[in-house]
Structures are given as C-alpha cells and as structure tokens.
Design a protein around this motif. Structure first.
Motif, PDB file in Angstrom:
ATOM      1  N   LYS A  72       0.777  -1.312  -0.246  1.00 44.74           N
ATOM      2  CA  LYS A  72       0.268  -0.149  -0.169  1.00 44.74           C
ATOM      3  C   LYS A  72       0.950   1.087  -0.241  1.00 44.74           C
ATOM      4  O   LYS A  72       2.227   1.292   0.410  1.00 44.74           O
ATOM      5  CB  LYS A  72      -0.829   0.082   1.003  1.00 44.74           C
ATOM      6  N   TYR A  73       0.152   2.354  -1.185  1.00 45.43           N
ATOM      7  CA  TYR A  73       1.126   4.139  -0.714  1.00 45.43           C
ATOM      8  C   TYR A  73       0.228   4.529  -0.885  1.00 45.43           C
ATOM      9  O   TYR A  73      -0.582   4.612  -2.145  1.00 45.43           O
ATOM     10  CB  TYR A  73       2.496   3.419  -1.870  1.00 45.43           C
ATOM     11  N   THR A  74       0.299   6.019  -0.450  1.00 46.84           N
ATOM     12  CA  THR A  74      -0.012   7.051  -1.366  1.00 46.84           C
ATOM     13  C   THR A  74       0.612   7.459  -2.023  1.00 46.84           C
ATOM     14  O   THR A  74       1.720   7.818  -2.400  1.00 46.84           O
ATOM     15  CB  THR A  74       0.419   8.528  -0.018  1.00 46.84           C
ATOM     16  N   ALA A  75       0.222   8.222  -3.231  1.00 44.87           N
ATOM     17  CA  ALA A  75       0.246   8.858  -4.395  1.00 44.87           C
ATOM     18  C   ALA A  75      -0.358  10.469  -5.101  1.00 44.87           C
ATOM     19  O   ALA A  75      -1.098  10.532  -4.039  1.00 44.87           O
ATOM     20  CB  ALA A  75       0.736   7.942  -5.453  1.00 44.87           C
ATOM     21  N   THR A  76       0.360  11.555  -5.234  1.00 45.11           N
ATOM     22  CA  THR A  76      -0.267  12.583  -6.297  1.00 45.11           C
ATOM     23  C   THR A  76       0.178  12.103  -7.639  1.00 45.11           C
ATOM     24  O   THR A  76       0.715  12.880  -8.289  1.00 45.11           O
ATOM     25  CB  THR A  76       0.544  13.688  -5.603  1.00 45.11           C
ATOM     26  N   PRO A  77      -0.829  11.575  -8.422  1.00 45.58           N
ATOM     27  CA  PRO A  77      -0.957  11.566 -10.122  1.00 45.58           C
ATOM     28  C   PRO A  77      -1.395  12.528 -10.651  1.00 45.58           C
ATOM     29  O   PRO A  77      -2.145  13.295 -10.130  1.00 45.58           O
ATOM     30  CB  PRO A  77      -1.600  10.139  -9.743  1.00 45.58           C
ATOM     31  N   GLU A  78      -0.825  12.836 -12.186  1.00 45.26           N
ATOM     32  CA  GLU A  78      -1.459  13.742 -12.564  1.00 45.26           C
ATOM     33  C   GLU A  78      -3.449  13.657 -12.743  1.00 45.26           C
ATOM     34  O   GLU A  78      -3.702  12.640 -12.745  1.00 45.26           O
ATOM     35  CB  GLU A  78      -0.878  13.573 -14.061  1.00 45.26           C
ATOM     36  N   TRP A  79      -3.846  14.290 -13.281  1.00 41.39           N
ATOM     37  CA  TRP A  79      -5.361  14.546 -13.420  1.00 41.39           C
ATOM     38  C   TRP A  79      -5.336  13.404 -14.776  1.00 41.39           C
ATOM     39  O   TRP A  79      -6.566  12.220 -15.329  1.00 41.39           O
ATOM     40  CB  TRP A  79      -5.973  16.321 -14.124  1.00 41.39           C
ATOM     41  N   THR A  80      -4.207  13.362 -15.291  1.00 39.26           N
ATOM     42  CA  THR A  80      -4.665  12.113 -17.356  1.00 39.26           C
ATOM     43  C   THR A  80      -3.264  11.993 -17.002  1.00 39.26           C
ATOM     44  O   THR A  80      -2.479  11.970 -16.930  1.00 39.26           O
ATOM     45  CB  THR A  80      -4.821  13.459 -18.458  1.00 39.26           C
ATOM     46  N   ASP A  81      -3.165  10.247 -17.496  1.00 41.52           N
ATOM     47  CA  ASP A  81      -2.228   8.875 -17.123  1.00 41.52           C
ATOM     48  C   ASP A  81      -2.023   9.324 -18.813  1.00 41.52           C
ATOM     49  O   ASP A  81      -1.334   8.634 -19.474  1.00 41.52           O
ATOM     50  CB  ASP A  81      -2.797   8.043 -17.274  1.00 41.52           C
ATOM     51  N   LYS A  82      -2.393  10.288 -20.049  1.00 36.52           N
ATOM     52  CA  LYS A  82      -1.865  10.232 -21.463  1.00 36.52           C
ATOM     53  C   LYS A  82      -0.595  10.494 -21.721  1.00 36.52           C
ATOM     54  O   LYS A  82       0.348  10.224 -22.454  1.00 36.52           O
ATOM     55  CB  LYS A  82      -2.446  11.215 -21.778  1.00 36.52           C
ATOM     56  N   TYR A  83      -0.075  11.268 -20.508  1.00 39.17           N
ATOM     57  CA  TYR A  83       1.613  11.105 -20.663  1.00 39.17           C
ATOM     58  C   TYR A  83       2.358  10.080 -19.735  1.00 39.17           C
ATOM     59  O   TYR A  83       3.250  10.526 -19.242  1.00 39.17           O
ATOM     60  CB  TYR A  83       2.022  12.656 -20.126  1.00 39.17           C
ATOM     61  N   GLY A  84       1.434   9.264 -19.032  1.00 40.38           N
ATOM     62  CA  GLY A  84       2.135   8.724 -17.916  1.00 40.38           C
ATOM     63  C   GLY A  84       1.724   9.076 -16.772  1.00 40.38           C
ATOM     64  O   GLY A  84       0.757  10.198 -16.610  1.00 40.38           O
ATOM     65  N   LYS A  85       1.877   8.393 -15.869  1.00 39.64           N
ATOM     66  CA  LYS A  85       1.268   9.032 -14.736  1.00 39.64           C
ATOM     67  C   LYS A  85       1.533   9.573 -13.778  1.00 39.64           C
ATOM     68  O   LYS A  85       0.777  10.403 -12.965  1.00 39.64           O
ATOM     69  CB  LYS A  85       1.427   7.456 -13.477  1.00 39.64           C
ATOM     70  N   PHE A  86       2.831  10.159 -13.873  1.00 38.10           N
ATOM     71  CA  PHE A  86       3.716  10.608 -12.016  1.00 38.10           C
ATOM     72  C   PHE A  86       3.497  11.080 -11.040  1.00 38.10           C
ATOM     73  O   PHE A  86       2.582  11.668 -11.088  1.00 38.10           O
ATOM     74  CB  PHE A  86       3.446  12.273 -13.648  1.00 38.10           C
ATOM     75  N   GLU A  87       3.685   9.626 -10.283  1.00 38.42           N
ATOM     76  CA  GLU A  87       2.920   9.344  -8.945  1.00 38.42           C
ATOM     77  C   GLU A  87       3.927  10.554  -8.222  1.00 38.42           C
ATOM     78  O   GLU A  87       2.672  10.519  -7.239  1.00 38.42           O
ATOM     79  CB  GLU A  87       2.626   8.122  -8.759  1.00 38.42           C
ATOM     80  N   GLU A  88       4.655  10.539  -8.633  1.00 42.68           N
ATOM     81  CA  GLU A  88       6.206  11.796  -7.802  1.00 42.68           C
ATOM     82  C   GLU A  88       5.942  11.786  -6.731  1.00 42.68           C
ATOM     83  O   GLU A  88       7.022  11.728  -6.310  1.00 42.68           O
ATOM     84  CB  GLU A  88       4.986  13.441  -8.055  1.00 42.68           C
ATOM     85  N   ASP A  89       5.167  11.155  -5.748  1.00 38.86           N
ATOM     86  CA  ASP A  89       5.573  11.295  -3.823  1.00 38.86           C
ATOM     87  C   ASP A  89       4.494  10.219  -3.553  1.00 38.86           C
ATOM     88  O   ASP A  89       3.866  10.222  -3.401  1.00 38.86           O
ATOM     89  CB  ASP A  89       5.307  12.833  -3.604  1.00 38.86           C
ATOM     90  N   GLY A  90       5.203   9.707  -1.951  1.00 34.60           N
ATOM     91  CA  GLY A  90       3.902   8.730  -1.828  1.00 34.60           C
ATOM     92  C   GLY A  90       4.884   8.684   0.147  1.00 34.60           C
ATOM     93  O   GLY A  90       6.339   7.976  -0.268  1.00 34.60           O
ATOM     94  N   ILE A  91       4.536   7.276   1.073  1.00 34.89           N
ATOM     95  CA  ILE A  91       4.246   7.520   1.859  1.00 34.89           C
ATOM     96  C   ILE A  91       4.162   5.349   1.300  1.00 34.89           C
ATOM     97  O   ILE A  91       2.690   5.127   1.652  1.00 34.89           O
ATOM     98  CB  ILE A  91       4.575   7.282   3.065  1.00 34.89           C
ATOM     99  N   ASN A  92       5.350   4.442   2.378  1.00 35.72           N
ATOM    100  CA  ASN A  92       4.483   3.066   1.834  1.00 35.72           C
ATOM    101  C   ASN A  92       3.851   2.314   2.850  1.00 35.72           C
ATOM    102  O   ASN A  92       3.902   3.327   4.285  1.00 35.72           O
ATOM    103  CB  ASN A  92       4.977   1.985   0.848  1.00 35.72           C
ATOM    104  N   GLU A  93       3.258   1.346   2.920  1.00 34.74           N
ATOM    105  CA  GLU A  93       2.945   0.921   4.552  1.00 34.74           C
ATOM    106  C   GLU A  93       4.159  -0.462   5.117  1.00 34.74           C
ATOM    107  O   GLU A  93       4.200   0.299   6.568  1.00 34.74           O
ATOM    108  CB  GLU A  93       2.480  -0.791   3.854  1.00 34.74           C
ATOM    109  N   TYR A  94       5.294  -0.028   5.103  1.00 35.69           N
ATOM    110  CA  TYR A  94       6.676  -0.361   5.704  1.00 35.69           C
ATOM    111  C   TYR A  94       7.535   1.034   6.034  1.00 35.69           C
ATOM    112  O   TYR A  94       8.302   0.911   6.507  1.00 35.69           O
ATOM    113  CB  TYR A  94       7.841  -0.787   4.793  1.00 35.69           C
TER     114      TYR A  94
END
Length: 474
Positions: A72-94
């Motif tokens: 599990k992880y948090t993320a901040t993706p783009e409003w569109t994935d046309k150019y890719g996900k760009f999830e950019e930043d997050g923290i996972n369950e570990y």
C-alpha cells in the motif's frame, strides 16, 4: 515524450534525523511544471497477484515486470495518464517515503559516451515501479539503481528516499550511470535542478552507492576534469553554466541562508556545498517554509521592495508553475501507520497550506481525486489554486487575509496531529480511524479556503480600473 522533457523544474529539501527537532527524517519537494496542471491524491491498496504484473509506460516504450506483491502507498498522480502516471511522491506501508524527481542536467560531454535512453525509465514511472516494492530507503536506492543500469533512463534526475533511520539522494548522470549518497544524520541538503552530489567515497558503502563500472567509465573516457583526481560527481557529470547562475544556484543559496545564516555566500556561486549543518534543529515547519519561499527579506523577492531588475533576477523556490508541494515526514519510534505523515499543499506552496495525511489512511476525500484542466469548484487542487489566482494581481492588498488563514490552519493542524497521537493507541481499527480523522481535517481546511476565496472576491471588487474616488453625498 512527455511535456516535462525540456522543462527545468522542482526544488527539494532533505533533513537527517539528528538534524530535526523531533528525530524525524524529512524529505520534501515542489513539483513544478505548468501554471495549470491539476494533481490528485490517492491511496493504492496492498495487492497480491497470482501472476507477474507488467508496467507499460504511456510516456515512452519503457516496460518492466513487477513483483506479485504490491504494498500500500500514497501518491499524487496527474489528472490524466495520457503522458504517464507521474505519481511523484508517497509513503508506503513499511514507512518508506519517496519523491521523484528533481530534474537535473548532465553535460553533453558525458552524454556523448553514455547517451540518455529514449525508452528508458523516466520520472513518470519511478514512484509506481519502486515505492510499492521496497521495505527501506536503502532498498529503494538499490531497486531504482538496478533498473537504471539495466534499462537506462530517458532523463537526468535526482530522487529522494527516506525511512525512520536514513535519508538518501540518488542522482542519474547519464543513460546508465548514477550515484547515491546517504544524507548525514546531523545535516540537511537543498537541491535545485542541477547535479549536486560532489565527492564520492568508493570505500564507504554504508553512505554511498553507485552504478557498476562507473569508475572505469569515467577513467576510460577521460571524463574527470579535476587535477587532484578526486571523483566529484557534479564536476564530472554536471553542468556549470548561466542556467546554474540565475536559475539554480540562488535557490540553494537561499535555503542555506535560511538554515545556516552565519555562513556568508553569494547567490550565484558555483561552490555552494551539497551538505550543510544547520545552526539549529530543523522542524517540519522549516521544510514547509523553505518550499514556500521566494527570497523574502532580500532584494530578490518578486513581491518585495527590491528594484525591478533584482525582483526578476533569480528563479524563486515557490512559483506559479508549482502543481503541488509535499513534505514526507517519518517520525521515530512509532508504528508505520502513524509515524509517516504525507504533508500535501495543492498548487503554489506560498499561497496554499500543507495538509497532513497519516500514511495509514485507506482513502482520501473525493475532492482530492477530482480536477481537470477546466476549473472545478469541487476539486481540492482548484480550491487552493483559486485563492492563488485571486491573490496574484493584488498581492500586497490581499496578503494579510491569506497569511491569517494560513496561520490559523497551521495552528489547527498542529492540534489535529496532537489529538491523533493521543488517541491512536485506543483504536481497534487504526486505518479506519486515521482515514476518518484525516479526511475530516482536510474537509475543514478546504472549507476555510473556500471562505477565504469568497472574502478575496469581495475585497477585489474595489480594485477595478474603472474605479473613482467619489463623493458619497452626491
């Protein structure tokens, strides 16, 4: 290729655990691209697949097989994935945090021997294919480094990793070569769109990691310009040009001026160190303040009192093209669910506010999952962005209402953190509790910013160019 390829962006900060006031490790970054480019905030659930999964990039032809277990992880993706996900930043369950990426630039001489790989891994894919599969910051460096060495990278970048013990910074210097440095526990670093790591100690595997064969690559191709033979990654792989002078170096200078003011330096200097010790212990608020800064207290503040030339001379840290700013805090001696806090400011950090979300949440508000290019009053991105748009034309007149709201909310959010810290041990379902509390707090913040927007609109009605001081008795 994506809209990011030729755009120099982002500013980062990294703080070791003994340099922070409460023993937290802290990494943060402003994600800069376009004045309007909405972001979402989501939680990916823990998943276990029977078959091997494959990631395929929408940005290029990069693809990679993925492990069957996704954390599990948090993320901040783009409003569109046309150019890719760009999830950019997050923290996972570990309890591992990751921010990708800080755009950087390798010099053409090095790239002549090891060019960037058109279909190699890029910024848009890095969080997605690394963060859900690692249990420590060091593992993050290892996994990403192995991917770069095998598949190559399509761009030069810096990537931030942290857990409750360590903070790491990895930089790519060519198509397949990279180095990573562990930020000393009692130090901090600020980074601004340039290769920053300097001397690499190949005898210290505890604090440095690197791509296989990088020393031979540099030696065989005669790439080291230093007379003393020292392996300085920035000197060998980085740039040393006017972009650094006006665009990059001043941001590093200002960050070090904030935290180590007793050392006098020049904003255009190429000799600013990568690692510094602060003159005091640094807090999460210091990291947020840096990412929200624009040379306050100097002649270079775009909204300050300097000359027109000075106010437009250097690129500020916080600027209109920031999509979101984040600070990822991992606190010591606590369960992963509560130790990690994903502080997120949608839009321009100087005009927004950092909202805390504990890593243990299972979901985010619907408002944080909405927002396209056209303004949407129910989108968290646009709620914060609207305030910035209203403030911009009349910064001096509207700054006080903005600052008052930010101060009020920052106090409230500190109280919120203390409340959760005092209650979490008594919860049967911690994730459910954290989700409820974080979303309630975020909802209150959005309401305050909506009220602020209404107030700013009312005040702005008197700023018309058609205005005229009239005699109310007539």
């Amino acid at each position: 290729m994506s809209q990011y390829q030729n755009y120099s962006a982002c500013t980062s900060i990294l703080i070791g655990k003994n340099a922070s006031i409460d023993g937290s490790t802290i990494i943060g970054r402003n994600e800069d691209c376009k004045a309007t480019w909405p972001k979402h905030f989501i939680v990916h659930q823990h998943k276990e697949y029977q078959d091997v999964q494959e990631f395929k990039s929408n940005d290029n032809k990069f693809k990679i097989k993925l492990p069957k277990i996704q954390y599990k992880y948090t993320a901040t993706p783009e409003w569109t994935d046309k150019y890719g996900k760009f999830e950019e930043d997050g923290i996972n369950e570990y309890g591992v945090a990751m921010s990708a990426t800080e755009s950087a630039y390798a010099n053409s001489h090095v790239l002549g021997y090891d060019p960037l790989v058109k279909d190699g891994i890029g910024e848009e894919a890095m969080v997605t294919v690394v963060l859900p599969y690692i249990k420590s910051a060091r593992q993050g460096v290892t996994r990403l480094g192995e991917i770069i060495s095998k598949y190559g990278t399509c761009e030069s970048n810096g990537i931030l990793f942290s857990d409750n013990k360590e903070v790491w910074y990895l930089e790519t210097g060519s198509g397949h070569h990279w180095v990573a440095m562990r930020i000393p526990d009692d130090c901090y670093a600020v980074v601004s769109n340039q290769i920053s790591i300097r001397k690499v100690n190949f005898n210290d595997k505890n604090n440095f990691m690197w791509s296989k064969g990088i020393q031979d690559f540099v030696k065989d191709n005669h790439l080291n310009p230093d007379l003393n033979g020292e392996f300085n990654f920035r000197h060998i792989f980085g740039t040393h040009n006017l972009t650094d002078v006006y665009y990059n170096n001043p941001r590093v200078w200002y960050g070090q001026k904030m935290f180590t003011p007793e050392i006098k330096q020049q904003p255009e200097s190429h000799d600013l160190p990568f690692i510094r010790k602060a003159s005091r212990l640094l807090s999460i608020d210091d990291a947020k303040s840096f990412l929200s800064s624009h040379y306050q207290g100097t002649p270079y503040d775009p909204i300050g009192n300097g000359s027109k030339e000075d106010k437009t001379k250097y690129r500020p840290v916080s600027l209109a093209k920031t999509q979101e700013a984040h600070v990822l805090q991992i606190r010591p001696k606590m369960p992963h669910e509560i130790a990690g806090i994903h502080w997120l400011a949608m839009g321009v950090a100087a005009q927004s506010v950092f909202v805390p979300f504990f890593a243990g949440i299972n979901d985010t508000l619907n408002e944080y999952k909405k927002g396209k290019l056209e303004y949407n009053p129910k989108s968290a991105y646009w709620i914060f962005k609207l305030v910035g748009v209203l403030v911009d034309p009349h910064y001096l007149q509207l700054n006080d209402p903005l600052k008052n709201t930010q101060e009020k909310l920052n106090i409230n959010m500190r109280q919120f953190i203390l409340k959760v810290d005092s209650e979490y041990n008594h919860q049967e379902d911690l994730s459910k509790y954290l989700t409820k509390m974080c979303n309630k707090n975020a909802k209150n913040v959005l309401k305050e910013y909506q009220r602020l927007a209404y107030q700013l609109i009312s005040i702005s009605t008197d700023f018309s160019k058609l205005n005229y001081k009239q005699d109310l008795n007539l």
